[in-house]
Design a protein around this motif. Structure first.
Motif, mmCIF file in Angstrom:
data_model
loop_
_atom_site.group_PDB
_atom_site.id
_atom_site.type_symbol
_atom_site.label_atom_id
_atom_site.label_comp_id
_atom_site.label_asym_id
_atom_site.label_seq_id
_atom_site.Cartn_x
_atom_site.Cartn_y
_atom_site.Cartn_z
ATOM 1 N N GLN A 1 -50.544 -48.186 -10.731
ATOM 2 C CA GLN A 1 -50.870 -48.182 -12.148
ATOM 3 C C GLN A 1 -52.085 -49.086 -12.333
ATOM 4 N N TYR A 2 -52.898 -48.775 -13.319
ATOM 5 C CA TYR A 2 -54.134 -49.531 -13.535
ATOM 6 C C TYR A 2 -54.068 -50.269 -14.869
ATOM 7 N N SER A 3 -54.097 -51.584 -14.797
ATOM 8 C CA SER A 3 -54.030 -52.421 -15.989
ATOM 9 C C SER A 3 -55.435 -52.794 -16.457
ATOM 10 N N ASN A 4 -55.627 -52.761 -17.765
ATOM 11 C CA ASN A 4 -56.898 -53.209 -18.337
ATOM 12 C C ASN A 4 -56.754 -54.579 -19.011
ATOM 13 N N VAL A 5 -55.658 -55.263 -18.706
ATOM 14 C CA VAL A 5 -55.366 -56.536 -19.376
ATOM 15 C C VAL A 5 -56.235 -57.661 -18.825
ATOM 16 N N ARG A 6 -56.903 -58.337 -19.726
ATOM 17 C CA ARG A 6 -57.515 -59.626 -19.466
ATOM 18 C C ARG A 6 -56.654 -60.628 -20.226
ATOM 19 N N PHE A 7 -56.027 -61.550 -19.513
ATOM 20 C CA PHE A 7 -54.981 -62.372 -20.117
ATOM 21 C C PHE A 7 -55.482 -63.185 -21.305
ATOM 22 N N ALA A 8 -56.712 -63.660 -21.237
ATOM 23 C CA ALA A 8 -57.256 -64.425 -22.365
ATOM 24 C C ALA A 8 -57.399 -63.536 -23.593
ATOM 25 N N GLU A 9 -57.903 -62.328 -23.404
ATOM 26 C CA GLU A 9 -58.092 -61.415 -24.523
ATOM 27 C C GLU A 9 -56.758 -60.993 -25.129
ATOM 28 N N LYS A 10 -55.815 -60.638 -24.281
ATOM 29 C CA LYS A 10 -54.541 -60.122 -24.783
ATOM 30 C C LYS A 10 -53.715 -61.206 -25.476
ATOM 31 N N TYR A 11 -53.712 -62.411 -24.917
ATOM 32 C CA TYR A 11 -52.767 -63.419 -25.391
ATOM 33 C C TYR A 11 -53.394 -64.555 -26.202
ATOM 34 N N LYS A 12 -54.692 -64.471 -26.492
ATOM 35 C CA LYS A 12 -55.356 -65.541 -27.252
ATOM 36 C C LYS A 12 -54.685 -65.754 -28.609
ATOM 37 N N ASN A 13 -54.552 -64.701 -29.391
ATOM 38 C CA ASN A 13 -53.958 -64.835 -30.716
ATOM 39 C C ASN A 13 -52.482 -65.184 -30.649
ATOM 40 N N HIS A 14 -51.793 -64.595 -29.689
ATOM 41 C CA HIS A 14 -50.358 -64.875 -29.535
ATOM 42 C C HIS A 14 -50.131 -66.363 -29.270
ATOM 43 N N ILE A 15 -50.876 -66.912 -28.317
ATOM 44 C CA ILE A 15 -50.709 -68.327 -27.976
ATOM 45 C C ILE A 15 -51.157 -69.220 -29.122
ATOM 46 N N ASN A 16 -52.223 -68.845 -29.801
ATOM 47 C CA ASN A 16 -52.739 -69.661 -30.908
ATOM 48 C C ASN A 16 -51.727 -69.773 -32.041
ATOM 49 N N ASN A 17 -50.886 -68.748 -32.200
ATOM 50 C CA ASN A 17 -49.882 -68.743 -33.262
ATOM 51 C C ASN A 17 -48.496 -69.165 -32.792
ATOM 52 N N SER A 18 -48.382 -69.521 -31.523
ATOM 53 C CA SER A 18 -47.067 -69.846 -30.961
ATOM 54 C C SER A 18 -46.643 -71.269 -31.309
ATOM 55 N N ASN A 19 -45.357 -71.436 -31.563
ATOM 56 C CA ASN A 19 -44.781 -72.757 -31.779
ATOM 57 C C ASN A 19 -44.201 -73.343 -30.498
ATOM 58 N N TYR A 20 -44.292 -72.575 -29.405
ATOM 59 C CA TYR A 20 -43.680 -73.008 -28.151
ATOM 60 C C TYR A 20 -44.690 -73.178 -27.017
ATOM 61 N N ILE A 21 -45.838 -72.512 -27.110
ATOM 62 C CA ILE A 21 -46.861 -72.628 -26.073
ATOM 63 C C ILE A 21 -48.048 -73.401 -26.646
ATOM 64 N N PHE A 22 -48.353 -74.543 -26.017
ATOM 65 C CA PHE A 22 -49.497 -75.348 -26.432
ATOM 66 C C PHE A 22 -50.512 -75.333 -25.285
#
Length: 469
Positions: free
Chosen positions: A138-159
């Motif tokens: 399977q071929y992933s196009n995920v760049r972890f910074a792009e995918k999870y930037k907003n998620h981490i920025n809004n997280s109360n558990y990941i700093f």
């Protein structure tokens, strides 16, 4: 939450501290978040690529040359996922024969890994004959910074804290007490119950070696940190033609139908019979037509009638014609190793020196794989392939890349030949873990990212269990 440095943050509020924001670090942080566990995620680089940041990854390669170490890994948010190719697949079951656990221990984490990578949970395998399988990536196009930037920025558990370089761990009595980091030119101490080193297939060894150098009574001097380093030789094994229609007729209902290059991998029966390592090849129909013509010309010289038949089909989409690309397993060798150099970065941490020699067994694997596959193609009239002359004569192969860094903190039971146990905990240290491809015991032929993520999710489970008790 994403922070530019360690200022204005209470460092006593995190039961888990993770160093490295690549696939290993982020995957564990996401899984801990699901369990309502707070973690501090420390990244040495910034949000985006920086040439100045990459200078920290300078290193000398002694022996056979590989891709420059400043190019084959990224010191930034998202880690080396910023330039990976996306090929994703679990390792073969037989690749775990020398590990302290098996593929079954990771299978339950495959679906979650696919969700992280935005890929289908489908990795079909179909038998071509007694020695080869057609396989599916399977071929992933995920760049972890792009995918999870907003998620981490809004997280109360990941700093996530950027621009913060881990220097070394300090500990005593079999426990890591704190991690010393450099942030905005000042030194900070990070305390936590559990520490996870997830900085990559070279940096993990570098930082553990430096930690041992800074406090020798803390990390066992007999642990083989930095040894048994490996990568995947990615090479052009030869060139040739595969007739997709004929292959489909031969395999019948076993043929895997998908719009992609055709992949074939060695079965364990071939590995045992020929005493080789694992390997896989793939061919595409997207090659340059100039190369098509060169291959047809070669076939016409040695097999005129067959060459004429192929010449009529030259521009059909059904024909896979061109270079044969190979991913080879490399055997683990304690002489392939990472050591600390005398030269240091601007924070006073020694740069690395990588001792590396190509594996003769990988070269033998390439030759015998191509010979056996070529014989099958001729026998079943599936096409014609030819190994490159240097491989056929067992002289050498040229690495097209060297970005799959593995080993150096390998997993095992005995501390004489391993650094971490099956749960990724450093031997004889109660609360220090290492995550990523540096733990690999064998490299297999499969790109390591999928397996890295499986282990990272499993690690979150193990740490959560310990936090509960």
């Amino acid at each position: 939450m994403i922070l530019k440095n360690l200022d204005n943050i209470n460092l006593d509020n995190f039961p888990v501290a993770i160093f490295g924001s690549g696939p290993a670090g982020i995957s564990t942080a996401l899984e801990l978040e699901k369990k309502n566990v707070k973690c501090l995620l420390i990244e040495a680089g910034d949000k985006n690529y920086s040439k100045a940041s990459q200078e920290f990854y300078k290193g000398k390669i002694v022996g056979d040359q590989l891709t420059d170490l400043t190019l084959s890994r990224l010191r930034q948010f998202g880690g080396t996922s910023g330039h990976w190719g996306g090929m994703s697949k679990p390792m073969e079951e037989y690749n775990f024969n020398f590990w302290p656990l098996g593929a079954n221990d990771l299978n339950s984490y495959s679906k979650s890994a696919c969700e992280i990578l935005n890929i289908n949970h489908q990795f079909r395998k179909s038998s071509l004959n007694e020695f080869f399988n057609q396989i599916e990536f399977q071929y992933s196009n995920v760049r972890f910074a792009e995918k999870y930037k907003n998620h981490i920025n809004n997280s109360n558990y990941i700093f996530l804290v950027l621009n913060t370089q881990l220097s070394h761990f300090v500990g005593r009595n079999n426990n890591a007490e704190y991690a010393e980091c450099v942030s905005e030119k000042s030194t900070k101490k990070i305390y936590s119950k559990y520490f996870i080193l997830a900085c990559g297939g070279i940096e993990n060894s570098r930082l553990l070696l430096w930690s041992r150098k800074k406090n020798e009574d803390f990390i066992d001097n007999n642990l083989p940190i930095g040894k048994y380093w490996m990568h995947h030789p990615w090479i052009v094994g030869g060139k040739g033609i595969i007739r997709r229609k004929k292959l489909r007729e031969t395999m019948k209902n076993n043929f895997l139908e998908y719009d992609d290059v055709i992949h074939f991998a060695a079965k364990k029966e071939l590995i045992i019979k020929k005493k080789i390592l694992s390997a896989a090849i793939y061919m595409s129909s997207e090659e340059d037509t100039k190369l098509y013509k060169e291959i047809i010309k070669d076939i016409l010289c040695v097999a005129p009638e067959y060459g004429k038949k192929i010449a009529h089909e030259i521009f059909k989409k059904d024909l896979k014609c061109g270079n044969i690309f190979m991913h080879l397993e490399e055997d683990s060798n304690e002489n392939n190793k990472i050591v600390l150099d005398r030269e240091k970065d601007k924070f006073g941490i020694p740069l690395v020196k990588l001792f590396y020699k190509k594996s003769k067994k990988s070269l033998k694997t390439a030759k015998l794989f191509l010979e056996e596959f070529g014989n099958l193609c001729r026998k079943e009239d599936l096409g014609r392939i030819a190994a490159s002359e240097s491989i056929y004569n067992l002289e050498s192969f040229e690495n097209l890349g060297g970005a799959h860094h593995m080993g150096g903190t390998r997993m095992g039971i005995d501390k004489s030949d391993s650094v971490v146990n099956k749960d990724l905990k450093v031997h004889n240290i109660n609360n220090l873990y290492v995550s990523g491809s540096s733990n690999f015991v064998t490299s297999g032929y499969t790109n390591p990212t999928f397996t890295i993520i499986q282990f990272a999710i499993r690690l979150a489970d193990k740490i959560n269990e310990r936090l509960k008790t």
